[in-house]
Design a protein around this motif. Structure first.
Motif, mmCIF file in Angstrom:
data_model
loop_
_atom_site.group_PDB
_atom_site.id
_atom_site.type_symbol
_atom_site.label_atom_id
_atom_site.label_comp_id
_atom_site.label_asym_id
_atom_site.label_seq_id
_atom_site.Cartn_x
_atom_site.Cartn_y
_atom_site.Cartn_z
ATOM 1 N N ALA A 1 -2.714 -0.641 4.986
ATOM 2 C CA ALA A 1 -1.544 0.470 4.677
ATOM 3 C C ALA A 1 -0.601 0.475 5.932
ATOM 4 C CB ALA A 1 -2.268 1.598 4.166
ATOM 5 N N ILE B 1 2.770 3.077 7.410
ATOM 6 C CA ILE B 1 3.501 4.448 7.413
ATOM 7 C C ILE B 1 4.365 4.783 8.428
ATOM 8 C CG2 ILE B 1 1.972 5.996 8.722
ATOM 9 C CD1 ILE B 1 2.264 8.097 6.263
ATOM 10 N N ALA C 1 -5.664 3.582 -0.230
ATOM 11 C CA ALA C 1 -4.691 3.635 0.581
ATOM 12 C C ALA C 1 -3.964 4.825 1.253
ATOM 13 C CB ALA C 1 -3.493 2.819 -0.001
ATOM 14 N N GLU C 2 -4.247 5.984 0.253
ATOM 15 C CA GLU C 2 -3.703 7.111 0.862
ATOM 16 C C GLU C 2 -4.637 7.642 1.752
ATOM 17 O OE1 GLU C 2 -1.792 6.309 -2.976
ATOM 18 O OE2 GLU C 2 -3.699 6.150 -2.186
ATOM 19 N N ARG D 1 3.882 9.329 0.904
ATOM 20 C CA ARG D 1 4.423 8.772 -0.455
ATOM 21 C C ARG D 1 4.466 7.369 -0.537
ATOM 22 N NH1 ARG D 1 9.885 8.030 -1.757
ATOM 23 N NH2 ARG D 1 10.730 9.032 0.185
ATOM 24 N N LYS D 2 4.027 6.902 -1.285
ATOM 25 C CA LYS D 2 4.044 5.390 -1.219
ATOM 26 C C LYS D 2 5.295 4.912 -2.023
ATOM 27 C CE LYS D 2 1.479 1.586 -3.195
ATOM 28 N NZ LYS D 2 -0.061 0.849 -3.718
ATOM 29 N N GLU E 1 4.620 -2.219 -2.170
ATOM 30 C CA GLU E 1 3.522 -2.987 -1.880
ATOM 31 C C GLU E 1 4.132 -4.400 -1.368
ATOM 32 O OE1 GLU E 1 0.154 -3.549 -4.598
ATOM 33 O OE2 GLU E 1 -0.009 -1.241 -4.638
ATOM 34 N N HIS F 1 0.065 -1.713 1.695
ATOM 35 C CA HIS F 1 0.692 -0.811 0.800
ATOM 36 C C HIS F 1 1.680 0.153 1.949
ATOM 37 C CE1 HIS F 1 -2.294 -0.776 -2.323
ATOM 38 N NE2 HIS F 1 -2.816 -1.596 -1.271
ATOM 39 N N PHE G 1 4.022 3.380 3.093
ATOM 40 C CA PHE G 1 4.142 4.941 2.987
ATOM 41 C C PHE G 1 5.428 5.362 3.854
ATOM 42 C CE2 PHE G 1 0.019 3.796 1.539
ATOM 43 C CZ PHE G 1 -0.458 4.650 0.327
#
Length: 221
Positions: A53, A55, A97-98, A117-118, A121, A134, A136
């Motif tokens: 993931a 971000i 993932a979060e 917030r996703k 992918e 993922h 974000f």
């Protein structure tokens, strides 16, 4: 993945483990059914490091983003010094993932974020790496920085935290100073979907104010 696994388009015959040190490198021999119906025997190596993931932290009022700079050995020597400017990221390691990205961003940047917030992918290197990433975004509050970040020294992380205006980050992307794929994707998303939406009302308000002061013609004139 078991040998002789059969699907409509793939028949797997043999899976060999070539390396199982940091992550797992496998060689798979399989039959692939081409679009014309013929079966073709192929061999491919795949690198399995799990899924991950990433971000992008952003602040609309400040028009800024949080990025990191760290040394990446695989990039070193290929006409590059190995230091990449990136969005924070990490492997999931059996977490959601979060959950993983919330912990990772605090470790790397020192910022604690609540809601993330996703946005999508993606497979980043589908020719050889199994990882699904993922993506974000989350808005950060400068007052919510609870540590200095920097990563985990015992794991070899030595991370510099950067707060940049979005305009500066996009200029670095255009110049090649930012060359990391996941970061390019998230910056382009932010410019178009986050900062552009914030700038539009302000631009309209400025235009109305200019019209009232007689500095700009009304729309359509």
């Amino acid at each position: 993945m078991p040998a002789e696994h059969v699907s409509e388009h793939v028949r797997i015959h043999q899976v060999e483990t070539l390396s199982d040190d940091w992550y797992v490198l496998r060689k798979t021999t399989f039959d692939y059914r081409r679009r014309d119906g013929r079966w073709q025997t192929l061999s491919r190596e795949t690198y399995d490091r799990g899924h991950g993931a990433t971000i992008l932290l952003y602040n609309l009022a400040r028009r800024s983003v949080i990025l990191i700079r760290q040394f990446r050995f695989p990039c070193y020597g290929a006409q590059h010094d190995g230091f990449l400017i990136e969005t924070p990221a990490g492997l999931l390691d059996q977490a959601s993932a979060e959950q993983r990205i919330q912990a990772e961003v605090e470790e790397e940047t020192g910022y604690r974020v609540g809601e993330v917030r996703k946005v999508f992918e993606a497979f980043m290197s589908p020719g050889s790496v199994t990882e699904r990433l993922h993506f974000f975004v989350a808005e950060y509050d400068p007052a919510a920085r609870v540590g200095t970040g920097g990563g985990i020294a015992e794991e070899g992380e030595d991370i510099e935290v950067l707060e940049l205006p979005i305009e500066r980050a996009m200029a670095m992307l255009a110049s090649g100073e930012i060359a990391d794929g996941k970061t390019i994707i998230l910056l382009q998303y932010a410019e178009r979907a986050l900062f552009a939406a914030k700038a539009a009302p302000a631009a309209r308000a400025g235009a109305v104010a200019g019209q009232e002061r007689g500095l700009m013609p009304p729309a359509g004139k």
